[in-house]
Design an enzyme around this catalytic site. Structure first.
Site, PDB file in Angstrom:
ATOM      1  N   GLY A  81      36.064   2.611 -26.079  1.00 32.27           N
ATOM      2  CA  GLY A  81      35.156   2.882 -24.973  1.00 32.27           C
ATOM      3  C   GLY A  81      35.942   3.051 -23.683  1.00 32.27           C
TER       4      GLY A  81
ATOM      5  N   ASN B 170      27.635  -5.501 -19.005  1.00 37.40           N
ATOM      6  CA  ASN B 170      28.179  -6.342 -20.080  1.00 37.40           C
ATOM      7  C   ASN B 170      28.051  -7.835 -19.803  1.00 37.40           C
ATOM      8  OD1 ASN B 170      30.076  -5.268 -18.106  1.00 37.40           O
ATOM      9  ND2 ASN B 170      31.595  -6.591 -19.062  1.00 37.40           N
TER      10      ASN B 170
ATOM     11  N   GLN C  18      27.595  -1.205 -23.983  1.00 38.03           N
ATOM     12  CA  GLN C  18      26.721  -2.337 -24.323  1.00 38.03           C
ATOM     13  C   GLN C  18      25.347  -1.870 -24.781  1.00 38.03           C
ATOM     14  OE1 GLN C  18      27.524  -5.481 -24.539  1.00 38.03           O
ATOM     15  NE2 GLN C  18      29.563  -5.334 -23.657  1.00 38.03           N
TER      16      GLN C  18
ATOM     17  N   SER D 210      31.281   2.715 -27.964  1.00 33.81           N
ATOM     18  CA  SER D 210      32.349   2.066 -28.721  1.00 33.81           C
ATOM     19  C   SER D 210      31.796   1.525 -30.036  1.00 33.81           C
ATOM     20  CB  SER D 210      32.927   0.921 -27.882  1.00 33.81           C
ATOM     21  OG  SER D 210      33.915   0.239 -28.619  1.00 33.81           O
ATOM     22  N   ALA D 211      32.637   1.552 -31.080  1.00 37.62           N
ATOM     23  CA  ALA D 211      32.184   1.140 -32.412  1.00 37.62           C
ATOM     24  C   ALA D 211      32.072  -0.370 -32.565  1.00 37.62           C
ATOM     25  CB  ALA D 211      33.142   1.682 -33.474  1.00 37.62           C
ATOM     26  N   HIS D 212      32.995  -1.117 -31.961  1.00 38.30           N
ATOM     27  CA  HIS D 212      33.066  -2.547 -32.287  1.00 38.30           C
ATOM     28  C   HIS D 212      31.965  -3.386 -31.656  1.00 38.30           C
ATOM     29  CE1 HIS D 212      34.981  -4.597 -28.682  1.00 38.30           C
ATOM     30  NE2 HIS D 212      35.134  -3.327 -28.362  1.00 38.30           N
TER      31      HIS D 212
ATOM     32  N   THR E 117      46.058  12.389 -34.103  1.00 40.51           N
ATOM     33  CA  THR E 117      45.492  12.310 -35.447  1.00 40.51           C
ATOM     34  C   THR E 117      44.361  11.294 -35.469  1.00 40.51           C
ATOM     35  OG1 THR E 117      47.568  12.970 -36.447  1.00 40.51           O
ATOM     36  CG2 THR E 117      46.015  11.800 -37.874  1.00 40.51           C
TER      37      THR E 117
ATOM     38  N   CYS F 138      38.508 -19.746 -13.536  1.00 42.42           N
ATOM     39  CA  CYS F 138      39.504 -20.534 -14.259  1.00 42.42           C
ATOM     40  C   CYS F 138      39.779 -19.974 -15.649  1.00 42.42           C
ATOM     41  CB  CYS F 138      39.033 -21.971 -14.387  1.00 42.42           C
ATOM     42  SG  CYS F 138      38.706 -22.705 -12.789  1.00 42.42           S
TER      43      CYS F 138
END
Lengths: 389, 149
Positions: free
Chosen positions: A71, A151, A179, A199-201, A237, A325
């Site tokens: 993405g 997100n 998202q 995005s795929a994941h 590729t 933090c």
């Protein structure tokens, strides 16, 4: 120990059906899609199927879908490519303060190269105002980039209206839908957008694959230079197995979209109700209704998010935080900062994101452990309701 | 690999000396919630020796571990010995902290000195180790050179 993953907006597990479909493309069907002999052509056909499936999920033609490595790459390509192609027209870009860093840092790169970027403010509920966009447009503006769903706080932007305002002035519109994909219905024709990153994941596919939707007739410069892959628009590729997995994940998402949204929304509402009723001094960040079905982002006053995250980790519960933090930069979340949430409340933020494998029992377990952890950290904390900050 | 070593996790998960001493001889506060860390340390002193120390911390795992171990290091020491504690000795006692977390040990070091400073003010005492120390300095240690460690 019981394990509950509540960070689906960070990434999702690859569904077994997706993995099964990917596996033959590593050691057996490994041909280069650019090769003319039959194994190469078989790979090419597998990519064509994946492209068709992803196009179907977003209401696009398969000729409008270009696979990328992520993405992030799709965002970089859309923004830098759109600007480069229109450099004679102008050097002004409009985006928002709550974009993903893939968009923000691409815009910062442009600023180093003579572009002017307007970062729109958002309202307290995290939504961009139409008038703010209209007021920011100039004759020099060449691109508007506004995300579909945030997100961190999960809020949805009125992209259709925002896009129409940009088009009225002849300006290209890009949206980061990483998202949103698979979590809300997306019809690129209805939205009217020119460019969209996915995005795929995030949809139970593999990491390392994304795509850019480019409306027919949109001209942007290439970003990856090399061979003639992806209709000569994106060299390199192809990530064959990854693309096959993205296609399968897209097909599963399309088949299950209504049920997914209904189920995940119900669980999220249950989680929000439980947290707000079981734990004192907590509030929800972002608009409760106009949000990603699985996103709940809370601030727990008087405690710090990384400490809560680590204690949850010891209970097998995995979430994220906007606390400074927890970041290498020691900067609190730029998204929560843009909502004008005070820094001490951002440090106490936790994001819990629900997905297809979350159950009601998981939520009950998490709320119970979370309530105990909040009590424990407040006992240690030097600030409290009574003492104040 | 985990973010923190076992010793830091031990002090974070089972912090020693949590609380506030009601009739404390000195109390010090350091940091700010806006920056994400705020510590308070209270001490009991008997014949120039620290007999008890307790802490309360708003902050991350390493801030909690740093302040807890700091109280442990103080107890039983003379004031002069306690003033010799530095952020470096706190980090060493914890067996190391991630580079971005070194400032937590700096805060603990400042909180120790703030508590002793308060005691010295009340008791009308002077300690060489407090020279140049300003408990109200708003440097919370974020820019301390310890970052590079």
């Amino acid at each position: 120990m019981k394990q509950v993953y509540l960070d689906y907006s960070a990434t999702t597990p690859v569904k077994k059906e997706v993995l099964q479909e990917m596996l033959p493309f590593f050691s057996e069907g490994f041909g280069n899609p650019s090769s003319l002999y039959s194994p190469g052509q078989a790979s090419k056909e597998a990519i064509a199927t994946a492209r068709m499936r992803l196009a179907s999920l977003i209401g696009a033609s398969e000729r409008e879908v270009f696979f990328t490595s992520s993405g992030t790459e799709a965002d970089n390509w859309a923004i830098l490519g759109a600007c480069d192609a229109q450099s004679k027209k102008g050097k002004h870009v409009i985006t928002t303060k709550i974009e993903h860093h893939a968009v923000l840092h691409s815009c910062e790169f442009l600023e180093k190269h003579g572009y002017r970027v307007t970062y729109l403010e958002v309202g307290p509920d995290g939504v961009v105002g139409l008038k703010a966009l209209e007021d920011a447009i100039t004759d020099e503006t060449v691109l508007v980039s506004i995300m579909l769903i945030n997100n961190e706080i999960g809020t949805m932007q009125p992209v259709k209206e925002l896009c129409a305002a940009a088009h009225e002035r002849g300006i290209l519109f890009h949206t980061d839908a990483v998202q949103a994909l698979g979590n809300v219905p997306i019809d690129v024709k209805d939205l009217g957008i020119d460019l969209m990153s996915v995005s795929a994941h995030k949809i139970y596919g593999p990491k390392g694959v994304g795509a850019l939707y480019m409306k027919k007739g949109t001209r942007i410069s290439n970003y990856m230079h090399g061979g003639a892959q992806e209709g000569k628009k994106r060299a390199g590729t192809e990530n064959l197995a990854g693309i096959v997995g993205f296609g399968k994940a897209a097909a599963l998402a399309e088949g299950n979209l209504g049920e997914h949204i209904k189920r995940v929304t119900e669980l999220r509402e249950y989680l929000i109700d439980q947290v707000l009723s079981e734990i004192p001094d907590v509030f929800l960040n972002g608009n409760r209704k106009l949000r990603h079905p699985g996103n709940a982002n809370f601030t727990f006053k008087y405690i710090e998010g990384e400490a809560a995250l680590l204690l949850l980790d010891t209970k097998g519960i995995f979430v994220s935080t906007g606390s400074a933090c927890s970041s290498e930069s020691l900067e609190p979340s730029h998204v929560l900062s843009a909502l004008n949430i005070p820094a001490e409340f951002i440090h106490g933020s936790l994001r819990l994101t629900i997905g297809d494998f979350t159950t009601k029992e998981d939520i009950d377990y998490v709320v119970g452990e979370l309530a105990a952890i909040v009590v424990r950290l407040r006992e240690i904390s030097s600030v409290s309701n009574e003492k104040g900050w | 690999m985990a973010m923190y070593n076992d010793k830091v996790m031990e002090y974070f998960l089972h912090p020693r000396n949590v609380g506030e001493i009601e009739d404390a001889d000195g109390t010090g506060k350091y940091g700010s919630p806006v920056c994400g860390d705020m510590m308070s340390i209270s001490i009991k002193v008997d014949d120039d020796r620290i007999t008890d120390a307790k802490f309360k911390t708003f902050g991350c795992g390493s801030a909690i571990a740093s302040s807890s171990v700091a109280t442990e290091m103080m107890i039983g020491k003379t004031i002069d010995e306690a003033l010799a504690i530095t952020n470096k000795t706190i980090v060493d006692e914890l067996g190391g902290l991630p580079a971005v977390k070194i400032h937590c040990s700096v805060l603990a070091d400042h909180a120790i000195k703030s508590a002793i400073y308060d005691y010295a003010q009340k008791a009308g005492k002077h300690y060489a180790g407090l020279e140049g120390f300003d408990p109200n300095s708003d440097d919370d240690g974020h820019d301390d050179d310890g970052h590079g460690e």
